[in-house]
Enzyme design. Structure first.
Site, PDB file in Angstrom:
ATOM      1  N   ASN A  62       0.905  -1.173  -0.114  1.00 55.58           N
ATOM      2  CA  ASN A  62       0.175   0.044  -0.025  1.00 55.58           C
ATOM      3  C   ASN A  62       0.971   1.337   0.190  1.00 55.58           C
ATOM      4  O   ASN A  62       2.004   1.246   0.597  1.00 55.58           O
ATOM      5  CB  ASN A  62      -0.973  -0.192   1.158  1.00 55.58           C
ATOM      6  CG  ASN A  62      -0.426  -0.125   2.435  1.00 55.58           C
ATOM      7  OD1 ASN A  62       0.660  -0.862   2.680  1.00 55.58           O
ATOM      8  ND2 ASN A  62      -0.951   0.506   3.508  1.00 55.58           N
ATOM      9  N   GLU A  64       0.429   5.370   0.639  1.00 56.93           N
ATOM     10  CA  GLU A  64      -0.486   6.142   1.126  1.00 56.93           C
ATOM     11  C   GLU A  64      -0.301   7.628   0.397  1.00 56.93           C
ATOM     12  O   GLU A  64       1.022   7.838   0.142  1.00 56.93           O
ATOM     13  CB  GLU A  64      -0.726   6.156   2.635  1.00 56.93           C
ATOM     14  CG  GLU A  64      -1.162   4.743   2.943  1.00 56.93           C
ATOM     15  CD  GLU A  64      -1.570   4.774   4.640  1.00 56.93           C
ATOM     16  OE1 GLU A  64      -1.000   5.732   5.135  1.00 56.93           O
ATOM     17  OE2 GLU A  64      -2.235   3.813   4.915  1.00 56.93           O
ATOM     18  N   CYS A  73      -4.180   0.595  -2.358  1.00 53.20           N
ATOM     19  CA  CYS A  73      -3.906  -0.456  -1.616  1.00 53.20           C
ATOM     20  C   CYS A  73      -2.962  -1.608  -2.357  1.00 53.20           C
ATOM     21  O   CYS A  73      -2.580  -1.322  -3.625  1.00 53.20           O
ATOM     22  CB  CYS A  73      -5.181  -1.335  -1.767  1.00 53.20           C
ATOM     23  SG  CYS A  73      -6.594  -0.623  -0.950  1.00 53.20           S
ATOM     24  N   GLU A  75      -3.121  -4.482  -3.141  1.00 46.90           N
ATOM     25  CA  GLU A  75      -3.518  -5.509  -4.196  1.00 46.90           C
ATOM     26  C   GLU A  75      -3.462  -4.817  -5.615  1.00 46.90           C
ATOM     27  O   GLU A  75      -2.869  -5.420  -6.248  1.00 46.90           O
ATOM     28  CB  GLU A  75      -4.832  -6.176  -3.772  1.00 46.90           C
ATOM     29  CG  GLU A  75      -4.987  -6.792  -2.627  1.00 46.90           C
ATOM     30  CD  GLU A  75      -5.245  -6.058  -1.216  1.00 46.90           C
ATOM     31  OE1 GLU A  75      -4.661  -4.914  -1.142  1.00 46.90           O
ATOM     32  OE2 GLU A  75      -6.006  -6.403  -0.244  1.00 46.90           O
ATOM     33  N   CYS A 111     -10.084  -5.162  -0.509  1.00 45.86           N
ATOM     34  CA  CYS A 111     -11.472  -4.334  -0.236  1.00 45.86           C
ATOM     35  C   CYS A 111     -12.386  -4.366  -1.521  1.00 45.86           C
ATOM     36  O   CYS A 111     -11.988  -4.879  -2.596  1.00 45.86           O
ATOM     37  CB  CYS A 111     -10.779  -2.653   0.055  1.00 45.86           C
ATOM     38  SG  CYS A 111     -10.207  -1.897  -1.487  1.00 45.86           S
ATOM     39  N   CYS A 114     -10.678  -3.166  -4.887  1.00 52.72           N
ATOM     40  CA  CYS A 114      -9.727  -4.226  -5.242  1.00 52.72           C
ATOM     41  C   CYS A 114     -10.338  -5.351  -5.938  1.00 52.72           C
ATOM     42  O   CYS A 114     -10.055  -5.951  -6.811  1.00 52.72           O
ATOM     43  CB  CYS A 114      -8.796  -4.784  -3.974  1.00 52.72           C
ATOM     44  SG  CYS A 114      -7.509  -3.426  -3.846  1.00 52.72           S
TER      45      CYS A 114
HETATM   46  N1  THU Z   1      -5.232  -1.597   2.510  1.00 51.67           N
HETATM   47  C1  THU Z   1      -4.473  -2.390   1.507  1.00 51.67           C
HETATM   48  O1  THU Z   1      -3.341  -2.034   1.047  1.00 51.67           O
HETATM   49  N2  THU Z   1      -5.211  -3.478   1.225  1.00 51.67           N
HETATM   50  C2  THU Z   1      -6.152  -4.148   1.917  1.00 51.67           C
HETATM   51  O2  THU Z   1      -6.567  -5.123   1.568  1.00 51.67           O
HETATM   52  C3  THU Z   1      -6.922  -3.253   2.925  1.00 51.67           C
HETATM   53  C4  THU Z   1      -6.210  -1.864   3.155  1.00 51.67           C
HETATM   54  C5  THU Z   1      -4.554  -0.411   2.944  1.00 51.67           C
HETATM   55  C6  THU Z   1      -5.285   0.881   2.540  1.00 51.67           C
HETATM   56  C7  THU Z   1      -4.785   1.927   3.445  1.00 51.67           C
HETATM   57  O3  THU Z   1      -3.228   2.158   3.053  1.00 51.67           O
HETATM   58  C8  THU Z   1      -4.329   1.076   4.627  1.00 51.67           C
HETATM   59  O4  THU Z   1      -4.315  -0.307   4.154  1.00 51.67           O
HETATM   60  C9  THU Z   1      -5.503   1.227   5.792  1.00 51.67           C
HETATM   61  O5  THU Z   1      -6.690   1.069   5.303  1.00 51.67           O
END
Ligand code: THU
Length: 159
Positions: A62, A64, A73, A75, A111, A114
């Site tokens: 991920n 941000e 994310c 994925e 999520c 994704c």
């Molecule tokens: N996140 C992911 O990368 N994958 C997931 O399956 C769930 C959430 C990330 C998004 C964000 O950077 C952090 O986790 C918190 O939600």
């Protein structure tokens, strides 16, 4: 009115060690990828690893951003990176795992956005994706095909 029902098939491995070697390697690559996460806001580090039809593994984490919705994310980072580098290869499998602020491995599951991207990957290549999610306590969940993750998906009728 006709009442209908959906059932979802999935299975669980008791641990990483219980997985077949190739799938364990995929999950291990996802675990390694948590180290590349950029998560200064959530402190939730997610790693993902995609295995393509030819066996190539592409990882993602991920990423941000201070403008929160601009982040991505793990994925989708992995899936889009795989598609950009290997556009003609089907996605065979995807592994995902989280790591908390204390460095512990924790559960992660894709999520909705994704799952929508996974649906399009499947439709694009005509190949179901095998998903492995790390679960609390070290079990691994295995689900095959986005139908089980996102029933009645937008665009499914177009695929
Ligand atoms: N996140 C992911 O990368 N994958 C997931 O399956 C769930 C959430 C990330 C998004 C964000 O950077 C952090 O986790 C918190 O939600």
């Amino acid at each position: 009115m006709e009442k209908k029902q959906l059932t979802i098939d999935y299975c669980e491995y008791a641990s990483l060690e219980a997985m077949p070697a190739a799938d364990r390697e995929l999950m291990q690559r996802a675990i390694e990828a948590t180290d590349t996460a950029y998560a200064p806001y959530s402190h939730f580090h997610v790693g993902a690893a995609v295995r393509l039809a030819d066996g190539t593994i592409v990882t993602g984490s991920n990423q941000e951003n201070i403008a929160y919705p601009s982040g991505l994310c793990a994925e989708r980072t992995a899936l889009f990176s795989a598609a950009a580098q290997h556009p003609h290869q089907a996605v065979a499998a995807l592994a995902v795992v989280g790591r908390d602020a204390e460095g512990r491995l924790v559960e992660a599951s894709p999520c909705g956005a994704c799952r929508q991207v996974m649906a399009e990957c499947e439709a694009r290549h005509g190949h179901p994706i095998e998903l492995f999610c790390y679960l609390q306590g070290g079990k691994i969940r295995r689900i095959i095909g986005v139908d089980s993750l996102l029933p009645f998906a937008f665009g499914a009728e177009l695929g």
